[in-house]
Design a protein around this motif. Structure first.
Motif, PDB file in Angstrom:
ATOM      1  N   PHE A 203       5.920  -8.436  -9.089  1.00 55.54           N
ATOM      2  CA  PHE A 203       7.378  -9.590  -9.317  1.00 55.54           C
ATOM      3  C   PHE A 203       8.200  -8.853  -8.904  1.00 55.54           C
ATOM      4  CE2 PHE A 203       3.583 -11.846 -10.912  1.00 55.54           C
ATOM      5  CZ  PHE A 203       2.779 -12.451 -10.128  1.00 55.54           C
ATOM      6  N   GLN A 204       8.548  -7.419  -8.938  1.00 56.48           N
ATOM      7  CA  GLN A 204       9.758  -6.960  -8.162  1.00 56.48           C
ATOM      8  C   GLN A 204       9.991  -6.801  -7.062  1.00 56.48           C
ATOM      9  OE1 GLN A 204      10.120  -3.845 -11.494  1.00 56.48           O
ATOM     10  NE2 GLN A 204       8.395  -3.995 -12.097  1.00 56.48           N
ATOM     11  N   LEU A 205       8.951  -6.472  -6.353  1.00 57.18           N
ATOM     12  CA  LEU A 205       8.421  -7.003  -5.047  1.00 57.18           C
ATOM     13  C   LEU A 205       9.305  -7.695  -3.849  1.00 57.18           C
ATOM     14  CD1 LEU A 205       5.203  -4.702  -4.342  1.00 57.18           C
ATOM     15  CD2 LEU A 205       7.297  -3.559  -4.785  1.00 57.18           C
ATOM     16  N   PRO A 206      10.020  -7.922  -3.155  1.00 58.14           N
ATOM     17  CA  PRO A 206      10.356  -8.674  -1.750  1.00 58.14           C
ATOM     18  C   PRO A 206       9.086  -9.947  -2.000  1.00 58.14           C
ATOM     19  CG  PRO A 206      10.712  -6.786  -0.869  1.00 58.14           C
ATOM     20  CD  PRO A 206       9.779  -6.427  -2.163  1.00 58.14           C
ATOM     21  N   ALA A 207       9.692 -11.424  -2.003  1.00 60.98           N
ATOM     22  CA  ALA A 207       8.313 -11.982  -1.860  1.00 60.98           C
ATOM     23  C   ALA A 207       7.523 -12.079  -0.744  1.00 60.98           C
ATOM     24  CB  ALA A 207       9.588 -13.316  -1.625  1.00 60.98           C
ATOM     25  N   ALA A 208       7.928 -11.210   0.378  1.00 61.89           N
ATOM     26  CA  ALA A 208       7.011 -11.881   0.989  1.00 61.89           C
ATOM     27  C   ALA A 208       5.896 -10.417   1.518  1.00 61.89           C
ATOM     28  CB  ALA A 208       7.281 -11.057   2.366  1.00 61.89           C
ATOM     29  N   LEU A 209       5.885  -9.278  -0.159  1.00 64.82           N
ATOM     30  CA  LEU A 209       5.331  -8.321  -0.290  1.00 64.82           C
ATOM     31  C   LEU A 209       4.089  -9.299  -1.424  1.00 64.82           C
ATOM     32  CD1 LEU A 209       7.000  -5.321  -0.516  1.00 64.82           C
ATOM     33  CD2 LEU A 209       5.568  -6.425   1.914  1.00 64.82           C
ATOM     34  N   CYS A 210       4.932  -9.906  -2.462  1.00 62.99           N
ATOM     35  CA  CYS A 210       4.221 -10.753  -3.613  1.00 62.99           C
ATOM     36  C   CYS A 210       3.237 -11.316  -3.129  1.00 62.99           C
ATOM     37  CB  CYS A 210       4.827 -11.467  -4.776  1.00 62.99           C
ATOM     38  SG  CYS A 210       5.913 -10.665  -5.131  1.00 62.99           S
ATOM     39  N   GLU A 211       3.260 -12.051  -1.550  1.00 64.65           N
ATOM     40  CA  GLU A 211       2.315 -13.466  -0.854  1.00 64.65           C
ATOM     41  C   GLU A 211       1.239 -12.765   0.008  1.00 64.65           C
ATOM     42  OE1 GLU A 211       5.401 -14.696   2.248  1.00 64.65           O
ATOM     43  OE2 GLU A 211       5.946 -16.451   0.494  1.00 64.65           O
ATOM     44  N   TYR A 212       1.686 -11.662   0.248  1.00 68.27           N
ATOM     45  CA  TYR A 212       0.357 -10.675   0.798  1.00 68.27           C
ATOM     46  C   TYR A 212      -0.738 -10.239  -0.577  1.00 68.27           C
ATOM     47  CZ  TYR A 212      -2.852  -6.968   1.400  1.00 68.27           C
ATOM     48  OH  TYR A 212      -3.981  -6.075   1.181  1.00 68.27           O
ATOM     49  N   VAL A 213      -0.734 -10.248  -1.431  1.00 66.32           N
ATOM     50  CA  VAL A 213      -0.944  -9.471  -2.833  1.00 66.32           C
ATOM     51  C   VAL A 213      -1.648 -10.988  -3.181  1.00 66.32           C
ATOM     52  CG1 VAL A 213      -0.942  -8.973  -4.734  1.00 66.32           C
ATOM     53  CG2 VAL A 213       0.022  -7.769  -3.038  1.00 66.32           C
ATOM     54  N   LEU A 214      -0.783 -12.053  -3.318  1.00 65.50           N
ATOM     55  CA  LEU A 214      -1.637 -13.439  -3.442  1.00 65.50           C
ATOM     56  C   LEU A 214      -3.179 -14.045  -1.984  1.00 65.50           C
ATOM     57  CD1 LEU A 214      -1.484 -16.105  -5.247  1.00 65.50           C
ATOM     58  CD2 LEU A 214       0.350 -16.587  -3.832  1.00 65.50           C
ATOM     59  N   VAL A 215      -1.930 -13.877  -1.079  1.00 64.84           N
ATOM     60  CA  VAL A 215      -3.263 -14.245  -0.232  1.00 64.84           C
ATOM     61  C   VAL A 215      -4.489 -13.227  -0.176  1.00 64.84           C
ATOM     62  CG1 VAL A 215      -3.792 -13.991   2.515  1.00 64.84           C
ATOM     63  CG2 VAL A 215      -1.685 -15.010   1.590  1.00 64.84           C
ATOM     64  N   HIS A 216      -4.241 -11.444  -0.619  1.00 67.88           N
ATOM     65  CA  HIS A 216      -5.730 -10.937  -0.696  1.00 67.88           C
ATOM     66  C   HIS A 216      -6.358 -11.221  -1.589  1.00 67.88           C
ATOM     67  CE1 HIS A 216      -7.232  -6.484  -0.572  1.00 67.88           C
ATOM     68  NE2 HIS A 216      -7.519  -7.562  -2.011  1.00 67.88           N
ATOM     69  N   GLU A 217      -5.692 -11.592  -3.189  1.00 66.23           N
ATOM     70  CA  GLU A 217      -6.974 -12.007  -3.599  1.00 66.23           C
ATOM     71  C   GLU A 217      -7.339 -13.614  -3.744  1.00 66.23           C
ATOM     72  OE1 GLU A 217      -7.681  -9.837  -5.551  1.00 66.23           O
ATOM     73  OE2 GLU A 217      -6.501  -8.396  -4.996  1.00 66.23           O
ATOM     74  N   LEU A 218      -6.594 -14.499  -3.211  1.00 65.53           N
ATOM     75  CA  LEU A 218      -7.526 -15.578  -2.953  1.00 65.53           C
ATOM     76  C   LEU A 218      -8.089 -15.234  -1.920  1.00 65.53           C
ATOM     77  CD1 LEU A 218      -3.958 -18.050  -2.658  1.00 65.53           C
ATOM     78  CD2 LEU A 218      -5.618 -17.890  -5.098  1.00 65.53           C
ATOM     79  N   ALA A 219      -8.217 -15.007  -0.741  1.00 69.18           N
ATOM     80  CA  ALA A 219      -9.278 -14.615   0.101  1.00 69.18           C
ATOM     81  C   ALA A 219     -10.617 -13.822  -0.427  1.00 69.18           C
ATOM     82  CB  ALA A 219      -9.031 -12.794   1.400  1.00 69.18           C
ATOM     83  N   HIS A 220     -10.677 -12.765  -1.420  1.00 69.37           N
ATOM     84  CA  HIS A 220     -11.921 -12.617  -2.061  1.00 69.37           C
ATOM     85  C   HIS A 220     -12.146 -13.850  -2.665  1.00 69.37           C
ATOM     86  CE1 HIS A 220     -11.315  -8.447  -1.699  1.00 69.37           C
ATOM     87  NE2 HIS A 220     -10.654  -7.786  -2.241  1.00 69.37           N
ATOM     88  N   ALA A 221     -11.482 -14.613  -3.851  1.00 67.59           N
ATOM     89  CA  ALA A 221     -11.389 -15.869  -3.822  1.00 67.59           C
ATOM     90  C   ALA A 221     -12.474 -16.556  -2.962  1.00 67.59           C
ATOM     91  CB  ALA A 221     -10.932 -16.827  -4.579  1.00 67.59           C
ATOM     92  N   THR A 222     -12.845 -16.865  -1.371  1.00 74.26           N
ATOM     93  CA  THR A 222     -13.332 -17.313  -0.853  1.00 74.26           C
ATOM     94  C   THR A 222     -14.305 -16.960  -0.985  1.00 74.26           C
ATOM     95  OG1 THR A 222     -12.852 -16.764   0.683  1.00 74.26           O
ATOM     96  CG2 THR A 222     -11.546 -18.000   0.422  1.00 74.26           C
TER      97      THR A 222
END
Length: 264
Positions: A203-222
């Protein structure tokens, strides 16, 4: 089968032959006797150190010739890995030390007042106001706890909309957690627990990069079929984040320079 003493003797002969030849500098490589299928394999770690793995019986000169032929490739690998090596800064827990939140700079401000850490707007920018007594007692843990708390709040605000897009009409959203993962990766999905966890430095990184990691893990959750990062997985990422691969590259590069908790 050769004894361990014979293996050590062979490894020393090969090491000395490589040093005498000058193709590799002493201290920059090691020799390991292995039962791998290939007679000679060379690997390079992120520090640039080479490991020469050989399967006996083998003549030291054959190893020297092999390494010499690979010298240019080994140098390129070492240089490439050096650019990928983490450069995580070491921070001082003093007034004015710079930290970041979602890519925005903030300065540490130590106060004698008790209370939880908080991010506040100041005349010359953002401050992270932290109890000086808490820092004396707990050190960097005070700041990492703040990142965990605020990071979780950010994830919980942003995850539902991404989840509705990436998994419309599917199972319930997975659990969410922010903690110290103790690993180099920014996030992980635990299939058994049905929980996506995120490493607090993210969460030190820009929000767009945090969003990528969030989407990445949610994709795994599918739970896409196929390999963990196979075509079906990336299809689900790209469906909601077409520039996901680009964000991944930017995130990996930025990750090398973020603070991971070291202090002096």
């Amino acid at each position: 089968m050769p004894s361990s003493a014979q293996d050590r003797a062979l490894a020393e002969l090969i090491r000395q032959a490589l040093v005498d030849d000058g193709v590799l500098a002493a201290g920059d490589f090691g020799v390991v006797i292995s039962q791998r299928r290939q007679p000679i394999v060379i690997t390079t770690d992120i520090s640039g150190r080479h490991t020469v793995r050989v399967r006996p019986p083998i003549a030291p000169q054959r190893v020297v010739d092999f390494v010499r032929n690979k010298a240019a490739e080994l140098e390129r690998n070492a240089v490439k890995l050096a650019t990928m090596a983490p450069r995580h800064p070491v921070k001082q827990l003093v007034d004015g030390e710079e930290f970041t939140w979602l890519g925005q700079s903030m300065r540490l401000y130590l106060t004698e007042q008790e209370g939880p850490a908080r991010r506040v707007r100041h005349d010359d920018g953002w401050q992270l106001v932290v109890s000086a007594a808490a820092v004396r007692a707990r050190g960097a843990d005070v700041l990492t706890d703040w990142y965990c708390q605020e990071g979780l709040a950010w994830v919980e605000r942003n995850a539902p909309s991404w989840w509705r897009r990436i998994a419309p009409g599917r199972r319930a959203q997975p659990g969410l957690d922010v903690r110290d993962l103790g690993k180099v990766r920014a996030g992980v999905f635990d299939e058994l627990a049905d929980q996506a966890s995120f490493h607090w430095p993210l969460f030190q990184l820009p929000a767009a990069l945090c969003e990528y990691v969030l989407v990445h893990e949610l994709a795994h959750a599918t739970r896409p079929p196929g390999k963990p990062h196979g075509p079906e997985f990336w299809a689900r990422v790209k469906r909601v984040m077409p520039d996901g691969r680009r964000r991944q590259r930017l995130m990996r590069q930025a990750w090398l320079d973020i603070w991971t908790g070291a202090t002096r």
